[in-house]
Design a protein around this motif. Structure first.
Motif, PDB file in Angstrom:
ATOM      1  N   TYR A   1       0.832  -1.202   0.000  1.00 62.70           N
ATOM      2  CA  TYR A   1       0.000   0.000   0.000  1.00 62.70           C
ATOM      3  C   TYR A   1       0.870   1.257   0.000  1.00 62.70           C
ATOM      4  O   TYR A   1       2.046   1.212   0.371  1.00 62.70           O
ATOM      5  N   PHE A   2       0.251   2.360  -0.372  1.00 68.27           N
ATOM      6  CA  PHE A   2       0.904   3.652  -0.178  1.00 68.27           C
ATOM      7  C   PHE A   2       0.993   3.928   1.325  1.00 68.27           C
ATOM      8  O   PHE A   2       0.052   3.645   2.073  1.00 68.27           O
TER       9      PHE A   2
ATOM     10  N   HIS B   1       2.350   6.715   4.490  1.00 65.47           N
ATOM     11  CA  HIS B   1       2.861   8.010   4.935  1.00 65.47           C
ATOM     12  C   HIS B   1       3.919   7.773   6.015  1.00 65.47           C
ATOM     13  O   HIS B   1       3.672   7.011   6.951  1.00 65.47           O
TER      14      HIS B   1
ATOM     15  N   ARG C   1       6.841  12.502   4.776  1.00 65.49           N
ATOM     16  CA  ARG C   1       6.920  12.022   3.403  1.00 65.49           C
ATOM     17  C   ARG C   1       5.647  11.226   3.164  1.00 65.49           C
ATOM     18  O   ARG C   1       5.460  10.140   3.741  1.00 65.49           O
ATOM     19  N   LEU C   2       4.789  11.785   2.315  1.00 65.15           N
ATOM     20  CA  LEU C   2       3.478  11.183   2.112  1.00 65.15           C
ATOM     21  C   LEU C   2       3.440  10.403   0.805  1.00 65.15           C
ATOM     22  O   LEU C   2       4.164  10.700  -0.133  1.00 65.15           O
ATOM     23  N   TYR C   3       2.548   9.453   0.784  1.00 68.25           N
ATOM     24  CA  TYR C   3       2.292   8.666  -0.427  1.00 68.25           C
ATOM     25  C   TYR C   3       3.565   8.024  -0.969  1.00 68.25           C
ATOM     26  O   TYR C   3       3.893   8.156  -2.157  1.00 68.25           O
ATOM     27  N   VAL C   4       4.290   7.367  -0.098  1.00 70.48           N
ATOM     28  CA  VAL C   4       5.451   6.595  -0.558  1.00 70.48           C
ATOM     29  C   VAL C   4       4.924   5.287  -1.145  1.00 70.48           C
ATOM     30  O   VAL C   4       4.214   4.528  -0.480  1.00 70.48           O
ATOM     31  N   GLU C   5       5.265   5.050  -2.376  1.00 71.42           N
ATOM     32  CA  GLU C   5       4.693   3.916  -3.100  1.00 71.42           C
ATOM     33  C   GLU C   5       5.215   2.584  -2.573  1.00 71.42           C
ATOM     34  O   GLU C   5       6.289   2.520  -1.965  1.00 71.42           O
ATOM     35  N   PRO C   6       4.482   1.525  -2.841  1.00 72.34           N
ATOM     36  CA  PRO C   6       4.981   0.192  -2.469  1.00 72.34           C
ATOM     37  C   PRO C   6       6.348  -0.063  -3.082  1.00 72.34           C
ATOM     38  O   PRO C   6       6.560   0.179  -4.274  1.00 72.34           O
TER      39      PRO C   6
ATOM     40  N   ALA D   1      -1.614   5.039   4.107  1.00 72.48           N
ATOM     41  CA  ALA D   1      -2.297   6.232   3.612  1.00 72.48           C
ATOM     42  C   ALA D   1      -3.796   5.960   3.495  1.00 72.48           C
ATOM     43  O   ALA D   1      -4.201   4.856   3.122  1.00 72.48           O
TER      44      ALA D   1
END
Lengths: 526, 193
Positions: free
Chosen positions: A46-47, A49, A57-62, A81
């Motif tokens: 999942y994304f 935070h 640091r928000l929406y750090v990708e898998p 997130a």
């Protein structure tokens, strides 16, 4: 002391220390704490935070990694997130410490967010920074061929100047194949220096037990009484402290102070037989891992030069007494006091025993002259620093003890001696030896003590083995850099309860972890 | 002021992604049009040029994202805004008794910010992906004289700012159309000089 140590004359040590002091540079020249990066990685599907007080640091990708630019050790929050089908949040401590580089560079932890699909649970793996100094500690002592961890020895004997003679009651330890076996292990990031080690066999009345006090004196306890009442600020503890059963008291209230120091405490009422003037308080417990971790992190914040400075000044007169005083004032000890009239009279503290295993410590008490039918005892701790399993009292009269000293008949270091008995090693730990045995990280000193010809104690007596160890330990210094964050060090030295506040930060974080662990049905380690 | 963001920078990080069993729409926006207010101070030394300093702040709508989050079980309350400060140089293209038209070009800074709060778990945090950016803005202004010292102005500008939005995996410059309607007061000197 006959320790070997580093062969630098005292004057040279002082000069070196002075040079170190003048050259110290960690932490930069302004009021900032320095800058560093917490490396974060999202190993969830999942994304995520990553939330840090200095940098989100928000929406750090898998599968992605990021760097958070931070200025100090703080809590980091990892959050699935919102708007996804999964939910989860964990907090952990992202520690940083000075690297010694210019500009106050910090070396910081790395954090990996993981997802357990089975449990549907988010978790965090935190790797502390290299300069955090590892987790050096005191030697662990095991007994028997089926080893039983007895606890830590030489607690507080940090560096040669603090070398001491330590005593540990081994219970139970019976001879196996005609000898007693004891193993002293350097398990954590430390090097142990053993000057001497021997065993004392103590014969005492059957049904009694042996306990040591913090000065290393042995006491015979035939009978002990449990408390009539025990309470802290929040609740009655009932019979929690009556037995060595794991049901323990952990002072965690951060809002109380005692004589200006941040402390939590319990008050325990014991029955007191008429006309008694002395007693022995028996406290069984241990320090917490939280305290040990906080201590390492706290010292690491002053830069890698502090360990070097401490070693360089270890021969300076008063090193050991200053270190003991620092440990006591910082809250490593469990403070004991007896109610006397309207006030409290301090008794000997229970000195730190480390977090590895519980030990029973005897505290001699002078009872007030009021002849009351109860005696009230107060145990005060830095919140989060101790776990107290039991507290009992004995009014037994002092008894002379019959002791038989036994020197080791064989000694070996499992790594350095390739697991073979070594005459050199044996000589080093014998009392007549002139050298100090060095036990490196991961190595163990295995000692065999021959059981006496009369292998059983006289009728009506039973036998307890007591290990005597003389030596000290050093925490390994992995950093080549010598500098010290003097600004932080001076600020800490002028700030009341500086270390205590650091521990409270840790404790606050631990409470959050415990809460989430409880919600998840998992108990987190102490 | 009405601000209509355009371009990729408004796309939500989830837009077009499949996470678990959920596929998010390509058009899912994090931000939408907003309204706000601004003020501009100017100096006209010699016709046809005028320099002005403009402050402006507008909201950015976040309702689309909140609705999408709610559809997937998250109660999110969010807000966002953008603030600009720019120096403009205006050239008067047309100046008649009642009407005037300016061509304007400005540079300065644009700073967007935002915050969202979750109910479960209860936590709030700032949007970190909206850094302060160098901004350029240009457009036309049309004025109608209401009185000797007051014009009613309509300004329509295109806005561009870089680096713009910065998600971990992608970034895009801020783009938008700003439309401003309001009075312009002349404090001294005839407008035509």
């Amino acid at each position: 002391m006959k320790g070997r140590g580093v062969n630098i004359p005292c004057a040279s040590r002082l000069l070196a220390a002075l040079a170190l002091a003048c050259g110290g540079c960690c932490g930069g020249g302004d009021d900032s704490e320095g800058v560093g990066s917490v490396e974060v990685r999202n190993q969830t599907p999942y994304f995520v935070h990553f939330l840090h007080p200095d940098h989100n640091r928000l929406y750090v990708e898998p599968g992605a990694s990021e760097a958070l630019h931070v200025s100090s050790s703080r809590e980091i929050t990892i959050l699935i997130a919102p708007g996804q089908e999964a939910k989860g949040m964990v907090e952990d401590h992202a520690s940083c410490c000075s690297t010694g580089g210019e500009g106050g560079n910090l070396d910081c932890a790395s954090v990996v967010a993981n997802w357990d699909p089975g449990a549907g649970q988010l978790s965090a793996d935190v790797t502390p920074p290299q300069c955090a100094g590892g987790s050096g500690s005191c030697p662990y002592v095991y007994s028997g061929t089926d080893p039983v961890l007895q606890g830590e020895s030489l607690v507080g004997a940090l560096n040669r100047g603090a070398a001491r003679h330590d005593v540990m009651v081994l219970s139970p330890l019976l001879p196996e194949d005609g000898s007693y076996r004891v193993r002293i292990a350097a398990e954590l990031d430390e090097t142990d220096y053993i000057d001497a080690a021997w065993l004392a066999l103590v014969d005492h009345p059957a049904g009694s037990r042996i306990a040591k006090d913090s000065a290393g004196n042995l006491r015979v306890v035939r009978t002990s009484l449990s408390a009539r009442r025990a309470s802290d600020t929040e609740r009655e503890l009932g019979q929690k402290l009556d037995l060595d059963d794991g049901a323990a008291w952990e002072g965690k209230n951060p809002d109380r102070t005692l004589d200006g120091k941040i402390r939590d405490w319990i008050e325990i009422d014991f029955p007191r037989p008429p006309s008694t003037t002395r007693a022995i308080l028996l406290v069984r417990g241990r320090n917490t891992h939280l305290l040990q971790d906080a201590y390492h992190e706290y010292l690491a914040g002053f830069g890698p030069g502090l360990k070097k400075l401490m070693r360089l000044t270890t021969s300076v007169h008063g090193y050991r007494s200053r270190l003991d005083r620092y440990l006591a004032e910082s809250g490593f000890s469990l403070e004991v006091a007896v109610k006397d009239g309207e006030g409290w009279r301090a008794a000997d503290p229970v000195k730190p025993v480390g977090p590895a295993a519980e030990q029973t410590i005897a505290v001699p008490l002078e009872l007030p002259a009021d002849g009351a039918a109860e005696v009230r005892v107060r145990l005060a701790m830095l919140p989060g620093a101790w776990i107290v399993d039991s507290a009992r009292i004995s009014f037994d009269e002092a008894t002379d003890l019959s002791m038989q000293r036994i020197d080791a008949s064989s000694a070996l270091r499992t790594l350095a001696d390739s697991g073979k008995s070594s005459a050199t090693t044996l000589q080093a730990v014998s009392s007549a030896g002139e050298s100090t045995l060095r036990v490196e990280t991961g190595d163990s000193l295995v000692l065999q003590f021959p059981a006496p010809a009369a292998s059983k104690p006289p009728a009506g007596l039973e036998r307890t083995a007591v290990l005597h160890v003389v030596g000290y330990y050093e925490e390994n210094d992995r950093s080549p850099k010598p500098c010290i964050n003097w600004k932080r060090l001076l600020r800490a030295s002028h700030q009341d309860n500086s270390f205590a506040r650091h521990v409270l930060d840790r404790l606050s974080h631990q409470k959050v972890v415990d809460r989430y662990a409880e919600e998840a049905g998992v108990r987190s380690p102490q | 002021v009405a601000f209509v963001p355009i371009g990729d920078w408004t796309d939500h990080a989830y837009a077009g992604r499949t996470l678990g069993s959920v596929t998010y729409d390509d058009d899912l926006d994090q931000f939408g049009p907003g309204i706000g207010a601004g003020i501009e101070f100017g100096w006209k030394a010699k016709r046809p040029l005028m320099v002005t300093l403009q402050f402006e702040r507008t909201t950015l709508a976040t309702g689309e994202w909140e609705d999408e989050a709610a559809r997937h079980g998250s109660s999110v309350v969010s807000n966002a805004s953008q603030t600009e400060i720019l120096f403009f140089l205006s050239v008067e293209l047309l100046g008649r008794d009642s009407w005037r038209m300016d061509l304007r070009l400005g540079i300065g800074m644009m700073d967007a910010s935002g915050k969202e709060s979750l109910r479960d778990p209860a936590i709030s945090y700032e949007y970190d992906f909206l850094p302060a950016s160098f901004a350029a803005r240009g457009g036309v202004g049309v004025g109608y004289r209401v009185s000797p010292v007051v014009d009613l102005m309509l300004l329509v500008d295109a806005v561009w700012a870089t680096p713009g939005v910065e998600y971990p995996e992608h970034s895009a410059p801020y783009l938008g159309i700003a439309t401003c309607l309001g009075p312009r007061f002349w404090l001294s000197a005839p407008r035509g000089t």
